[in-house]
Motif scaffolding. Structure first.
Motif, PDB file in Angstrom:
ATOM      1  N   TYR A  88       0.846  -1.191   0.000  1.00  9.21           N
ATOM      2  CA  TYR A  88       0.000   0.000   0.000  1.00  9.21           C
ATOM      3  C   TYR A  88       0.882   1.241   0.000  1.00  9.21           C
ATOM      4  CZ  TYR A  88       1.119   0.585   4.946  1.00  9.21           C
ATOM      5  OH  TYR A  88       1.783   0.772   6.123  1.00  9.21           O
ATOM      6  N   GLY A  89       0.261   2.392  -0.199  1.00  9.30           N
ATOM      7  CA  GLY A  89       1.024   3.635  -0.206  1.00  9.30           C
ATOM      8  C   GLY A  89       0.286   4.739   0.527  1.00  9.30           C
ATOM      9  N   ASP A  90       1.049   5.699   1.015  1.00  9.01           N
ATOM     10  CA  ASP A  90       0.447   6.870   1.658  1.00  9.01           C
ATOM     11  C   ASP A  90      -0.412   7.606   0.634  1.00  9.01           C
ATOM     12  OD1 ASP A  90       1.870   6.297   3.968  1.00  9.01           O
ATOM     13  OD2 ASP A  90       3.507   7.666   3.491  1.00  9.01           O
ATOM     14  N   GLY A  91      -1.613   7.980   1.037  1.00 13.82           N
ATOM     15  CA  GLY A  91      -2.485   8.741   0.147  1.00 13.82           C
ATOM     16  C   GLY A  91      -3.175   7.908  -0.916  1.00 13.82           C
ATOM     17  N   CYS A  92      -3.034   6.584  -0.867  1.00 17.29           N
ATOM     18  CA  CYS A  92      -3.703   5.688  -1.824  1.00 17.29           C
ATOM     19  C   CYS A  92      -5.096   5.375  -1.261  1.00 17.29           C
ATOM     20  CB  CYS A  92      -2.884   4.414  -2.022  1.00 17.29           C
ATOM     21  SG  CYS A  92      -3.729   3.125  -2.958  1.00 17.29           S
ATOM     22  N   VAL A  93      -6.122   5.989  -1.844  1.00 14.42           N
ATOM     23  CA  VAL A  93      -7.486   5.825  -1.336  1.00 14.42           C
ATOM     24  C   VAL A  93      -7.974   4.375  -1.464  1.00 14.42           C
ATOM     25  CG1 VAL A  93      -9.892   6.576  -1.612  1.00 14.42           C
ATOM     26  CG2 VAL A  93      -8.031   8.254  -1.686  1.00 14.42           C
ATOM     27  N   ILE A  96       6.052  -4.241  -8.284  1.00 15.59           N
ATOM     28  CA  ILE A  96       4.827  -3.591  -7.821  1.00 15.59           C
ATOM     29  C   ILE A  96       4.788  -2.220  -8.496  1.00 15.59           C
ATOM     30  CG2 ILE A  96       3.517  -2.775  -5.820  1.00 15.59           C
ATOM     31  CD1 ILE A  96       4.025  -5.856  -5.901  1.00 15.59           C
ATOM     32  N   LEU A  97       3.960  -2.090  -9.522  1.00 11.48           N
ATOM     33  CA  LEU A  97       3.954  -0.864 -10.315  1.00 11.48           C
ATOM     34  C   LEU A  97       2.676  -0.058 -10.147  1.00 11.48           C
ATOM     35  CD1 LEU A  97       5.550  -2.463 -13.483  1.00 11.48           C
ATOM     36  CD2 LEU A  97       6.708  -1.232 -11.653  1.00 11.48           C
ATOM     37  N   GLY A  98       1.650  -0.641  -9.557  1.00 11.27           N
ATOM     38  CA  GLY A  98       0.406   0.063  -9.275  1.00 11.27           C
ATOM     39  C   GLY A  98      -0.124  -0.417  -7.940  1.00 11.27           C
ATOM     40  N   LEU A  99      -0.952   0.373  -7.303  1.00 10.51           N
ATOM     41  CA  LEU A  99      -1.482   0.005  -5.986  1.00 10.51           C
ATOM     42  C   LEU A  99      -3.000   0.047  -6.024  1.00 10.51           C
ATOM     43  CD1 LEU A  99       0.907   2.088  -3.700  1.00 10.51           C
ATOM     44  CD2 LEU A  99       0.964  -0.372  -4.086  1.00 10.51           C
ATOM     45  N   PRO A 100      -3.650  -0.687  -5.144  1.00 13.06           N
ATOM     46  CA  PRO A 100      -3.085  -1.634  -4.179  1.00 13.06           C
ATOM     47  C   PRO A 100      -2.716  -2.966  -4.839  1.00 13.06           C
ATOM     48  CG  PRO A 100      -5.481  -1.582  -3.974  1.00 13.06           C
ATOM     49  CD  PRO A 100      -5.100  -0.544  -5.007  1.00 13.06           C
ATOM     50  N   VAL A 101      -1.822  -3.688  -4.175  1.00 11.83           N
ATOM     51  CA  VAL A 101      -1.459  -5.047  -4.591  1.00 11.83           C
ATOM     52  C   VAL A 101      -1.481  -5.936  -3.354  1.00 11.83           C
ATOM     53  CG1 VAL A 101       0.342  -6.552  -5.522  1.00 11.83           C
ATOM     54  CG2 VAL A 101       0.010  -4.283  -6.512  1.00 11.83           C
TER      55      VAL A 101
END
Length: 106
Positions: A25-30, A70-75
């Motif tokens: 996951y990433g910060d700010g990833c809704v 991992i090129l896109g989130l979420p995974v």
């Protein structure tokens, strides 16, 4: 749910016996934030018995994420013996699809 970082990823995922589920996951990833409570629920439901649940904030481990393709989130990825053997990516990472994938390996 074990929170990973670039120092612990190799030992906890790549060298771990059994199967490991990793929530990238990433910060700010809704979509990541929306999926996270479901993943924690699955960790409680399916964790143990050779199935370990971990999470990695890719914002703090960008190179590691790219190295794992991992090129896109979420995974949500399933690892076994250090290899990614399955994953749900971006739009496919719905709670239903993720749970179905986990059940396949539980």
């Amino acid at each position: 749910m074990l929170e990973l970082d670039k120092e612990t990823f190799e030992a906890e995922v790549l060298q771990a016996p059994g199967k490991v589920i990793v929530d990238f996951y990433g910060d700010g990833c809704v979509p990541c934030a929306a999926l996270m409570p479901h993943v924690h629920e699955f960790a409680e439901k399916y964790g143990g018995d050779g199935l370990k649940f971990c999470a990695l904030n890719t914002t703090k481990a960008r190179r590691l994420a790219i190295g794992q393709k991992i090129l896109g989130l979420p995974v949500i990825a399933v690892y076994e013996n250090g290899e990614m053997i399955d994953s749900c990516v971006k739009d496919d990472a719905t709670p239903e699809n993720v749970e179905a994938m986990i059940k396949k390996y539980a």
